[in-house]
Design a protein around this motif. Sequence first.
Motif, short mmCIF file in Angstrom:
data_model
loop_
_atom_site.label_atom_id
_atom_site.label_comp_id
_atom_site.label_asym_id
_atom_site.label_seq_id
_atom_site.Cartn_x
_atom_site.Cartn_y
_atom_site.Cartn_z
N ARG A 261 0.84 -1.21 0.00
CA ARG A 261 0.00 0.00 0.00
C ARG A 261 0.87 1.25 0.00
NH1 ARG A 261 -4.52 -1.60 -1.92
NH2 ARG A 261 -5.81 -2.87 -0.56
N TYR A 262 1.85 1.21 0.82
CA TYR A 262 2.71 2.38 0.99
C TYR A 262 3.40 2.72 -0.32
CZ TYR A 262 6.59 5.25 2.75
OH TYR A 262 7.50 6.25 2.96
N ASN A 263 4.08 1.76 -0.89
CA ASN A 263 4.81 2.04 -2.13
C ASN A 263 3.88 2.39 -3.28
OD1 ASN A 263 7.37 1.78 -1.10
ND2 ASN A 263 7.57 -0.37 -1.61
N ALA A 264 2.83 1.63 -3.42
CA ALA A 264 1.97 1.81 -4.58
C ALA A 264 1.11 3.06 -4.47
CB ALA A 264 1.09 0.59 -4.79
N GLY B 256 3.55 6.25 -2.11
CA GLY B 256 4.78 6.67 -2.78
C GLY B 256 4.57 6.93 -4.25
N ASN B 257 4.19 5.92 -4.98
CA ASN B 257 4.10 6.05 -6.44
C ASN B 257 2.98 6.98 -6.88
OD1 ASN B 257 6.10 4.17 -6.38
ND2 ASN B 257 4.84 2.47 -7.14
N ASP B 258 1.85 6.90 -6.22
CA ASP B 258 0.72 7.71 -6.68
C ASP B 258 0.71 9.10 -6.07
OD1 ASP B 258 -0.06 5.60 -8.24
OD2 ASP B 258 -1.57 4.87 -6.85
N LEU B 259 0.57 9.15 -4.79
CA LEU B 259 0.45 10.46 -4.13
C LEU B 259 1.76 11.23 -4.11
CD1 LEU B 259 -0.99 12.61 -2.44
CD2 LEU B 259 -0.59 11.20 -0.42
N GLY B 260 2.78 10.63 -3.54
CA GLY B 260 4.04 11.34 -3.38
C GLY B 260 4.65 11.71 -4.72
N ASN B 261 4.63 10.75 -5.60
CA ASN B 261 5.29 10.97 -6.88
C ASN B 261 4.56 11.99 -7.76
OD1 ASN B 261 7.26 10.29 -8.98
ND2 ASN B 261 5.47 9.44 -10.02
N VAL B 262 3.26 11.95 -7.72
CA VAL B 262 2.54 12.88 -8.60
C VAL B 262 2.76 14.31 -8.13
CG1 VAL B 262 0.31 12.97 -7.40
CG2 VAL B 262 0.40 13.21 -9.88
N LEU B 263 2.96 14.48 -6.85
CA LEU B 263 3.27 15.80 -6.34
C LEU B 263 4.65 16.24 -6.83
CD1 LEU B 263 2.57 18.15 -4.31
CD2 LEU B 263 3.84 16.84 -2.61
N GLY C 132 -8.04 6.64 -6.61
CA GLY C 132 -8.50 6.67 -7.99
C GLY C 132 -8.32 8.06 -8.59
N LEU C 133 -8.58 9.06 -7.80
CA LEU C 133 -8.39 10.44 -8.27
C LEU C 133 -6.92 10.70 -8.59
CD1 LEU C 133 -9.07 13.39 -8.80
CD2 LEU C 133 -9.08 13.77 -6.33
N LEU C 134 -6.04 10.21 -7.73
CA LEU C 134 -4.61 10.43 -7.96
C LEU C 134 -4.16 9.75 -9.25
CD1 LEU C 134 -3.44 10.07 -4.27
CD2 LEU C 134 -3.32 12.13 -5.67
N ALA C 135 -4.73 8.60 -9.51
CA ALA C 135 -4.40 7.93 -10.78
C ALA C 135 -4.85 8.79 -11.95
CB ALA C 135 -5.07 6.55 -10.83
N CYS C 136 -5.98 9.44 -11.79
CA CYS C 136 -6.48 10.32 -12.85
C CYS C 136 -5.52 11.49 -13.08
CB CYS C 136 -7.86 10.88 -12.49
SG CYS C 136 -9.17 9.65 -12.52
N VAL C 137 -4.97 11.99 -12.00
CA VAL C 137 -4.03 13.12 -12.13
C VAL C 137 -2.78 12.65 -12.87
CG1 VAL C 137 -2.67 14.84 -10.91
CG2 VAL C 137 -4.90 14.18 -10.02
N ASN C 138 -2.28 11.49 -12.50
CA ASN C 138 -1.11 10.96 -13.20
C ASN C 138 -1.38 10.78 -14.69
OD1 ASN C 138 1.36 10.59 -11.75
ND2 ASN C 138 0.30 9.12 -10.42
N ALA D 262 -0.81 14.31 4.83
CA ALA D 262 -1.63 15.06 3.88
C ALA D 262 -1.41 16.55 4.09
CB ALA D 262 -3.10 14.69 4.05
N GLY D 263 -1.22 16.93 5.34
CA GLY D 263 -0.92 18.33 5.65
C GLY D 263 0.40 18.75 5.02
N GLU D 264 1.34 17.83 5.00
CA GLU D 264 2.64 18.13 4.40
C GLU D 264 2.51 18.34 2.89
OE1 GLU D 264 5.32 18.94 5.74
OE2 GLU D 264 6.76 18.77 4.08
N VAL D 265 1.65 17.56 2.28
CA VAL D 265 1.39 17.76 0.86
C VAL D 265 0.85 19.18 0.64
CG1 VAL D 265 -0.04 17.07 -1.11
CG2 VAL D 265 0.98 15.32 0.38
N LEU D 266 -0.08 19.56 1.46
CA LEU D 266 -0.65 20.91 1.33
C LEU D 266 0.41 21.97 1.56
CD1 LEU D 266 -4.07 20.41 3.19
CD2 LEU D 266 -3.67 20.56 0.73
N ARG D 267 1.25 21.72 2.55
CA ARG D 267 2.29 22.69 2.86
C ARG D 267 3.23 22.87 1.67
NH1 ARG D 267 6.94 23.80 4.54
NH2 ARG D 267 7.74 21.71 4.23
N GLN D 268 3.60 21.75 1.04
CA GLN D 268 4.49 21.86 -0.11
C GLN D 268 3.81 22.58 -1.28
OE1 GLN D 268 6.76 18.42 -1.24
NE2 GLN D 268 7.49 18.04 0.85
N LEU D 269 2.50 22.53 -1.26
CA LEU D 269 1.76 23.26 -2.29
C LEU D 269 1.64 24.74 -1.93
CD1 LEU D 269 -1.10 20.71 -3.10
CD2 LEU D 269 0.78 21.40 -4.61
N GLY D 270 2.20 25.08 -0.78
CA GLY D 270 2.16 26.47 -0.37
C GLY D 270 0.89 26.83 0.39
#
Length: 662
Positions: free
Chosen positions: A356-359, A362-369, A421-427, A473-481
């Motif tokens: 779960r973590y890698n797929a 890591g691959n979907d959420l982290g990587n797409v960011l 599923g949404l993250l896959a759409c973004v990729n 998830a907060g960290e993702v937002l933070r990196q998005l400013g």
Amino acid sequence: MRTYITTPIYYVNAVPHVGTATTTLLADAQARYHRMQGLDTWFLTGTDEHAQKVSDAAIAAGETPQAFVDKVSQSFVEAWKFLDCRYDTFIRTSEDRHKDVVREVFQRLEKSGDIYLGVYEGWYSVADETFFRDTDVDDNGIVKETGAKVERIREDVHYFRLSAYGERLKEHILTNPGFLIPDTRRNEVLAFIEQGLRDIAISRKNAGWGIEVPGDSSKVVYVWFDALINYLTESGWPKNPAWNQTWPATAHLMAKEIFTRFHATLWPAMLMALDLPLPKHVVGHGWWVVRDEEGLLGKASKSKGNIPTPQAVVEKLVDASGANPLVARDALRYYLLRDIRFSDDTEFALSMLQSRYNAELGNDLGNVLNRVLKAGYFGGTLPTEAALDAGLQADALKAKDAYIAALATYDWGTALQAVNGLLACVNRYLATTAPWKAAKAGNAADVDTAIYNALEGVRFAAVLLLPAMPHAAGEVLRQLGLSPDVASGDFDRLTTFGALPFGGQTAVGDVIFPRLAFPVPTVEAAPKAAKSEQKSSGETKPVDQTSPAADATSSEITIDDFIKVQFRIADITHAEKIEGAKKLLRLEVQLGEEKRQIVSGIADSYTPEELIGMQIVVVYNLKPAKLRGVESQGMLLAATDEDGKAILLQPAKRVVSGAEVR
RNA sequence: GGCGGUGUAGCUCAGCUGGUUAGAGCGAGGGAUUCAUAACCCCUAGGUCAUGGGUUCGAGUCCCGUCGCCGCUACCA
């Protein structure tokens, strides 16, 4: 009216493990979600401290019960802090405010006749905190189901008239389909009720620990009766006039083992007796089952009750990935919420967590960011204008709808799947729009559009992930400013596609979910405080599901085994039906000089009259057992015909009574 | 024993009131790409939908039987 969500109050003699954590996480995520929606949310957890074995354990440790529970209760506080579970109240049954309510309930029900005094004679298991009937206990004084020791008690006890509420309860369940979740448990409860509810003993001899029965200090209130009331205590009932702002509870969450008898039967019946409204939802999830990490030994080698602590798992994740400990902790939160099932047990394995973590993380959420934030064509400033991509917008809203629908039934697995599923759409969107190509072609407008929409998709997903992974998830937002802090009631605004401000500045940050290296190391299990301590704990049970069949290489026995069984010929001298039993007959038999009484379930095959005078084969050296309160000193042998009827085995010729059979 | 559930691709699972060539994710293989955490994107996976009957124009999806597994419950001696 509040949205009031509870976990069980946990027993204080076991360390919180990933099973217990799952229940609390479900409540925490749900509470965070509701707060984000702007609902007045109240999340309760706590500890259950009035068990006799708690008292015993304290004495064994040379402490007073109160000092003991103070200490152990703290381990739960710490575990929930570690997991960042933001409860609003941590209730302890040893608090005065709770004791007062329990007494109030007791007195009201005594007055209404729902509680009456009777005599209880039978077995009580301290380990299980449960009364048992003869048929539940084997000849060595061990509870068949739980393996716990019982003691014989005979005392005056108070009974709760549970039997009076079966019909009403059934009616309520049938007319409120969402009351019991999931359906499999609902069916169980209905079956349980249909076979008839028995009144339940709710007081015990006072051993110095517990809530005294009002007007009778020689007794304390049975721990389950006490414990369930905590949910009501929290509301301030009956003194606080605003109690009905909190009660009825929106949802009681728990693991399956305390669902049927307690939360779906006893508790609603108690509330009915008090004329109080029932909780809206009672939700039970399955257990995590643990087996050896490599799975090399197969199903039969599930380790014995070795369910790890959250802390141990997180530590391993950090070691294996180099992730920030708070991110690793959120990864565990994600996995537990993502994969726990309600209707069935789920295998707990680090290899699955890793997957779960890698797929997904890591691959979907982290990587797409990262593929946008760290791209050469992106300078760190968000576009000042861009058209929304209708397709991606639709994907986001679809994910949101699925998310909301799933959470209406506390189904975080499905909700998180929708986000993924949404993250896959973004990729896919990025692969299609290929902003790196547009950049090379000097097409600035296309680059801006792609950047904006992709990052907006990530932002949108991160908001939905916030309740499950508050830090990550907060960290993702933070990196998005953006601010990782979401105000109550922001849900609708934040889940509007296009809410990402134009012209913002993104923040440089580390890779949030560094990949987990293979192979995953194993995790030490939680220390086990006591055997079978989990029964009434409201927590997920450490698993020992090793099936007998899996252990036995075959069902063959040796001649030595067989020799142990002594068969004798017996003459039936008397036979009669046992009152109240459908299939049971009480037989008196003669074995030579010896007279014995045998209880047998053959009433549907033989009448008492035709049995008298028959010569049969009985097992002579079987330990006596009680059936329906009648002692059976042996067992008779019978074949079963195609209709399921019993056919008694008889000697071919009459032999002397008591003769041995070899 | 009774009741409930379940058995679908290597793994984990979706498949509502029966209807074109049985789906997803992971894993595996191939391709493409190079913006990114060797990630992402595309294609492929030919699984007797446990099994034997039956109903139907048509069944994974309904009925009956059998086998396996799980849960609840019991008067299992």
